[in-house]
Design a protein around this motif. Structure first.
Motif, PDB file in Angstrom:
ATOM      1  N   LYS A  55      -9.664  75.164  32.927  1.00 33.54           N
ATOM      2  CA  LYS A  55      -9.987  74.618  31.608  1.00 33.54           C
ATOM      3  C   LYS A  55     -11.347  75.147  31.147  1.00 33.54           C
ATOM      4  N   GLY A  56     -11.404  75.595  29.891  1.00 34.43           N
ATOM      5  CA  GLY A  56     -12.645  76.112  29.324  1.00 34.43           C
ATOM      6  C   GLY A  56     -12.830  77.601  29.481  1.00 34.43           C
ATOM      7  N   ASP A  57     -12.096  78.229  30.416  1.00 39.56           N
ATOM      8  CA  ASP A  57     -12.166  79.683  30.543  1.00 39.56           C
ATOM      9  C   ASP A  57     -11.531  80.335  29.316  1.00 39.56           C
ATOM     10  N   ARG A  58     -11.980  81.531  28.988  1.00 41.52           N
ATOM     11  CA  ARG A  58     -11.442  82.228  27.824  1.00 41.52           C
ATOM     12  C   ARG A  58     -10.341  83.203  28.245  1.00 41.52           C
ATOM     13  N   VAL A  59      -9.219  83.143  27.530  1.00 39.95           N
ATOM     14  CA  VAL A  59      -8.095  84.044  27.779  1.00 39.95           C
ATOM     15  C   VAL A  59      -7.815  84.797  26.481  1.00 39.95           C
ATOM     16  N   GLY A  75       0.625  79.185  26.726  1.00 40.80           N
ATOM     17  CA  GLY A  75       0.389  79.094  28.157  1.00 40.80           C
ATOM     18  C   GLY A  75      -1.073  78.849  28.472  1.00 40.80           C
ATOM     19  N   SER A  76      -1.958  79.542  27.760  1.00 42.91           N
ATOM     20  CA  SER A  76      -3.398  79.360  27.948  1.00 42.91           C
ATOM     21  C   SER A  76      -3.847  77.965  27.536  1.00 42.91           C
ATOM     22  N   MET A  77      -3.426  77.572  26.343  1.00 42.39           N
ATOM     23  CA  MET A  77      -3.912  76.303  25.792  1.00 42.39           C
ATOM     24  C   MET A  77      -3.380  75.103  26.572  1.00 42.39           C
ATOM     25  N   GLN A  78      -2.212  75.258  27.204  1.00 36.65           N
ATOM     26  CA  GLN A  78      -1.657  74.140  27.981  1.00 36.65           C
ATOM     27  C   GLN A  78      -2.508  73.802  29.195  1.00 36.65           C
ATOM     28  N   ILE A  79      -3.319  74.735  29.685  1.00 34.54           N
ATOM     29  CA  ILE A  79      -4.211  74.424  30.798  1.00 34.54           C
ATOM     30  C   ILE A  79      -5.651  74.233  30.310  1.00 34.54           C
ATOM     31  N   GLY A  80      -5.812  74.121  28.987  1.00 39.57           N
ATOM     32  CA  GLY A  80      -7.137  73.889  28.424  1.00 39.57           C
ATOM     33  C   GLY A  80      -7.996  75.122  28.340  1.00 39.57           C
ATOM     34  N   ALA A  81      -7.418  76.304  28.632  1.00 42.06           N
ATOM     35  CA  ALA A  81      -8.168  77.546  28.464  1.00 42.06           C
ATOM     36  C   ALA A  81      -8.287  77.860  26.978  1.00 42.06           C
ATOM     37  N   VAL A  82      -9.299  78.611  26.620  1.00 42.76           N
ATOM     38  CA  VAL A  82      -9.597  78.878  25.215  1.00 42.76           C
ATOM     39  C   VAL A  82      -8.886  80.142  24.768  1.00 42.76           C
ATOM     40  N   HIS A  83      -7.941  79.972  23.849  1.00 47.53           N
ATOM     41  CA  HIS A  83      -7.180  81.101  23.301  1.00 47.53           C
ATOM     42  C   HIS A  83      -8.099  81.961  22.445  1.00 47.53           C
ATOM     43  N   THR A  84      -8.200  83.260  22.804  1.00 44.48           N
ATOM     44  CA  THR A  84      -9.102  84.181  22.111  1.00 44.48           C
ATOM     45  C   THR A  84      -8.318  85.407  21.654  1.00 44.48           C
ATOM     46  N   THR A 175     -20.075  93.623   8.445  1.00 43.74           N
ATOM     47  CA  THR A 175     -21.491  93.749   8.116  1.00 43.74           C
ATOM     48  C   THR A 175     -22.369  93.536   9.338  1.00 43.74           C
ATOM     49  N   GLY A 176     -21.834  93.696  10.531  1.00 42.97           N
ATOM     50  CA  GLY A 176     -22.591  93.504  11.750  1.00 42.97           C
ATOM     51  C   GLY A 176     -21.651  93.149  12.877  1.00 42.97           C
ATOM     52  N   ASP A 177     -22.208  92.725  14.006  1.00 48.68           N
ATOM     53  CA  ASP A 177     -21.370  92.341  15.135  1.00 48.68           C
ATOM     54  C   ASP A 177     -20.466  91.181  14.753  1.00 48.68           C
ATOM     55  N   PRO A 178     -19.219  91.184  15.248  1.00 50.32           N
ATOM     56  CA  PRO A 178     -18.318  90.064  14.972  1.00 50.32           C
ATOM     57  C   PRO A 178     -18.894  88.757  15.510  1.00 50.32           C
ATOM     58  N   LYS A 179     -18.559  87.671  14.833  1.00 48.52           N
ATOM     59  CA  LYS A 179     -18.992  86.346  15.284  1.00 48.52           C
ATOM     60  C   LYS A 179     -17.765  85.567  15.747  1.00 48.52           C
ATOM     61  N   GLY A 180     -17.912  84.863  16.860  1.00 42.55           N
ATOM     62  CA  GLY A 180     -16.816  84.070  17.402  1.00 42.55           C
ATOM     63  C   GLY A 180     -16.757  82.703  16.757  1.00 42.55           C
ATOM     64  N   VAL A 181     -15.715  82.456  15.990  1.00 40.19           N
ATOM     65  CA  VAL A 181     -15.539  81.181  15.289  1.00 40.19           C
ATOM     66  C   VAL A 181     -14.859  80.197  16.244  1.00 40.19           C
ATOM     67  N   CYS A 182     -15.577  79.151  16.596  1.00 49.40           N
ATOM     68  CA  CYS A 182     -15.084  78.166  17.564  1.00 49.40           C
ATOM     69  C   CYS A 182     -14.401  77.013  16.841  1.00 49.40           C
ATOM     70  N   ARG A 183     -13.170  76.727  17.293  1.00 49.51           N
ATOM     71  CA  ARG A 183     -12.393  75.666  16.668  1.00 49.51           C
ATOM     72  C   ARG A 183     -11.870  74.730  17.739  1.00 49.51           C
ATOM     73  N   THR A 184     -11.920  73.449  17.439  1.00 52.17           N
ATOM     74  CA  THR A 184     -11.498  72.431  18.393  1.00 52.17           C
ATOM     75  C   THR A 184     -10.016  72.106  18.239  1.00 52.17           C
ATOM     76  N   HIS A 185      -9.500  71.339  19.215  1.00 45.34           N
ATOM     77  CA  HIS A 185      -8.133  70.817  19.091  1.00 45.34           C
ATOM     78  C   HIS A 185      -7.970  70.091  17.757  1.00 45.34           C
ATOM     79  N   ARG A 186      -8.966  69.296  17.414  1.00 48.72           N
ATOM     80  CA  ARG A 186      -8.883  68.496  16.186  1.00 48.72           C
ATOM     81  C   ARG A 186      -8.832  69.400  14.956  1.00 48.72           C
ATOM     82  N   CYS A 187      -9.710  70.406  14.894  1.00 47.99           N
ATOM     83  CA  CYS A 187      -9.718  71.357  13.771  1.00 47.99           C
ATOM     84  C   CYS A 187      -8.344  71.996  13.587  1.00 47.99           C
ATOM     85  N   GLU A 188      -7.824  72.544  14.686  1.00 53.34           N
ATOM     86  CA  GLU A 188      -6.562  73.266  14.596  1.00 53.34           C
ATOM     87  C   GLU A 188      -5.407  72.339  14.218  1.00 53.34           C
TER      88      GLU A 188
END
Length: 537
Positions: A55-59, A75-84, A175-188
């Protein structure tokens, strides 16, 4: 009572109520029920856990719109891994930055794109590499289907909180390096609920994937379409002939299409006159730059599809507004085109404001420009590892609102109309000129297939409007219209000072993977010999 909003429950619901029903039409010709999809996701979840993913690892997922993307994501999200999800049009250097920035632990990559990861695998923290055709990939990659076959579908689902990060979507980075937009279970989850309502998604819909699944999770459709129990029709890219054929053969009822996709479909339709529907009416959502009236007219009056113009950004869910406000236009009147060009009204539970530099709301006169700011439950949590950028995004003009960077007007009904990006506004001789307004005027000319307007340097005015135009015949060396004719055409439609002053014909415009024109590239090229990329107009 309070029930946590958790992303894996979208697939749980579909399996519970639609287990025997078709979930996915794969690009391989296979067809999977929701029971099939669920079991494959379970096996992938178990395989990840067996390889140490927690859980919390990025896949990461690097894939065109295939069934593997859906299976890897759930499969990733079912174990709490972060879908990327990753943009498959990026370069190895881009992937190196994102995989390192996010600290990605495992990646599934489609065989057509795995070589770009193989090129940088020694410099990234990723340790698990899986592809859907290991025989086609150089290097030490595990085969997705073989992994599933060797793994039982039992896994441990950890306890999750709705406020935990479950997806990271990287912005285009134009316009620069990509930024990682973090979204929660609630957001999604809330965004998916809004999508179901505003896009009228039902369990008997057949959804065609013309929009990249990686882009803000396919505008949230990997959640909404799954949770409602509808059918996903997968693709390996966008081909106009295949889209029309699939719409007919699979009885597609709903799809999304960026403006570039609509242009492609219209060009093919003009040349080949294909059947445009099966037995079911078709709804199409478009976003990005506002579609010209001519485009909407063709899609609705000739294709027979119903167009919904929506708006948002990766950071906002993405969708936050819709022009589908049917009490504001007659169904068969030409006035609907004027309304549907607008970005429109806020989604339910979403607060849209257009504010001046002091953070005050601009009047509803449809003339005064201000920046679009928004707050709602579907807005991102933060940028990954970028606290300063996060702070700026939520505090620039108004505290607690996400600042889009888009400039808009508001009409008497509260419908917004984007006029420009803050960085794209043209200030010529002290006058503000909307590049979008100019582009819309150019699109009305029959010799213009595509166009982008940017500020170009001018000794006299500081900046002056320049148009990059794709001619209708596709030949920039022999276009069916002259630059002077286009200048006069825009002068006839708009105030004289707004007319385009320079025209350059091109084969195509630079775009992101989602069809947005990369004006930054055009500006950079145009201002290459200048000290700064802004004039003194």
């Amino acid at each position: 009572m309070h029930k946590p909003l958790l992303v894996p429950e979208f697939l749980d619901r579909a399996r519970s109520h639609y287990g025997d029903d078709e979930a996915v039409v794969a690009t391989t010709g296979e067809r999977f029920t929701y029971d099939d999809l669920g079991e494959r996701a379970d096996r992938f979840a178990a395989a990840l856990q067996a390889r140490g993913i927690e859980k919390g690892d990025r896949v990461a997922v690097l894939d065109p719109n295939t069934h593997y993307h859906l299976e890897a994501a759930y499969g990733s999200m079912q174990i709490g891994a972060v879908h990327t999800p990753l943009n498959y049009r990026l370069t190895p250097d881009d992937f190196e930055y994102i995989l390192s920035d996010a600290g990605v632990d495992a990646i599934y990559a489609d065989y057509e794109y795995a070589d770009r990861i193989e090129a940088i695998r020694e410099t990234v923290p990723t340790e698990t590499f899986i592809t859907n055709d290991a025989a086609e990939v150089e290097g030490d990659w595990e085969d997705f289907d073989a992994v599933l076959e060797d793994t039982a579908p039992e896994y441990d689902r950890p306890e999750m909180s709705e406020d935990e990060i479950i997806t990271i979507n990287y912005t285009s980075g134009t316009t620069g390096d990509p930024k990682g937009v973090c979204r929660t279970h609630r957001c999604e989850t809330i965004h998916a609920y809004l999508l179901v309502g505003h896009q009228e998604i039902t369990d008997d819909d057949t959804y065609l994937w013309t929009l990249p699944m990686f882009h803000a999770n396919g505008w949230g459709h990997i959640f909404a379409v799954t949770g409602i129990g509808a059918t996903h029709v997968c693709t390996r890219g966008v081909d106009a002939a295949e889209i029309f054929e699939t719409v007919r053969a699979e009885d597609v009822s709903y799809m999304c299409g960026a403006p570039t996709v609509l242009n492609m479909l219209i060009d093919y339709y003009r040349d080949h006159e294909p059947e445009t529907t099966g037995d079911t009416d078709v709804r199409l959502a478009t976003a990005g730059s506002a579609p010209p009236e001519a485009t909407i007219r063709t899609v609705e009056d000739e294709f027979g599809w119903y167009l919904k113009h929506v708006y948002g950004a990766t950071e906002t869910g993405p969708l936050i507004t819709t022009s589908d406000a049917r009490r504001h236009f007659e169904a068969d009147s030409d006035d609907r085109f004027r309304i549907k060009k607008r970005q429109g009204l806020a989604y339910l539970g979403t607060e849209i404001r257009v504010v001046d530099e002091d953070g005050e709301d601009v009047p509803r006169d449809d003339e005064t420009l201000g920046e679009v700011v928004v707050r709602g439950n579907q807005i991102m949590e933060k940028y990954w590892n970028k606290p300063e950028a996060t702070e700026e995004a939520f505090t620039d003009r108004v505290e607690g609102y996400y600042h889009t960077g888009d400039l808009a007007t508001v009409d008497e009904n509260g419908m917004i109309a984007i006029q420009d990006r803050k960085k794209d506004i043209i200030i010529s001789g002290g006058e503000n000129i909307s590049s979008i307004e100019l582009e819309d005027a150019l699109f009305d000319h029959e010799a213009v297939a595509d166009a982008a307007v940017i500020p170009a340097p001018s000794d006299e005015w500081g900046e002056t409007p320049k148009a990059f135009v794709v001619p209708s015949n596709g030949d920039p060396t022999d276009p069916p219209v002259s630059p002077e004719e286009l200048t006069e055409f825009t002068r006839e439609q708009l105030a004289g000072y707004k007319a385009v002053r320079r025209v350059e014909f091109v084969v195509e415009l630079p775009t992101t993977a989602t069809g947005k024109v990369q004006k930054y590239e055009l500006r950079q090229e145009e201002w290459d010999d200048e000290e700064r990329m802004v004039g003194q107009g």
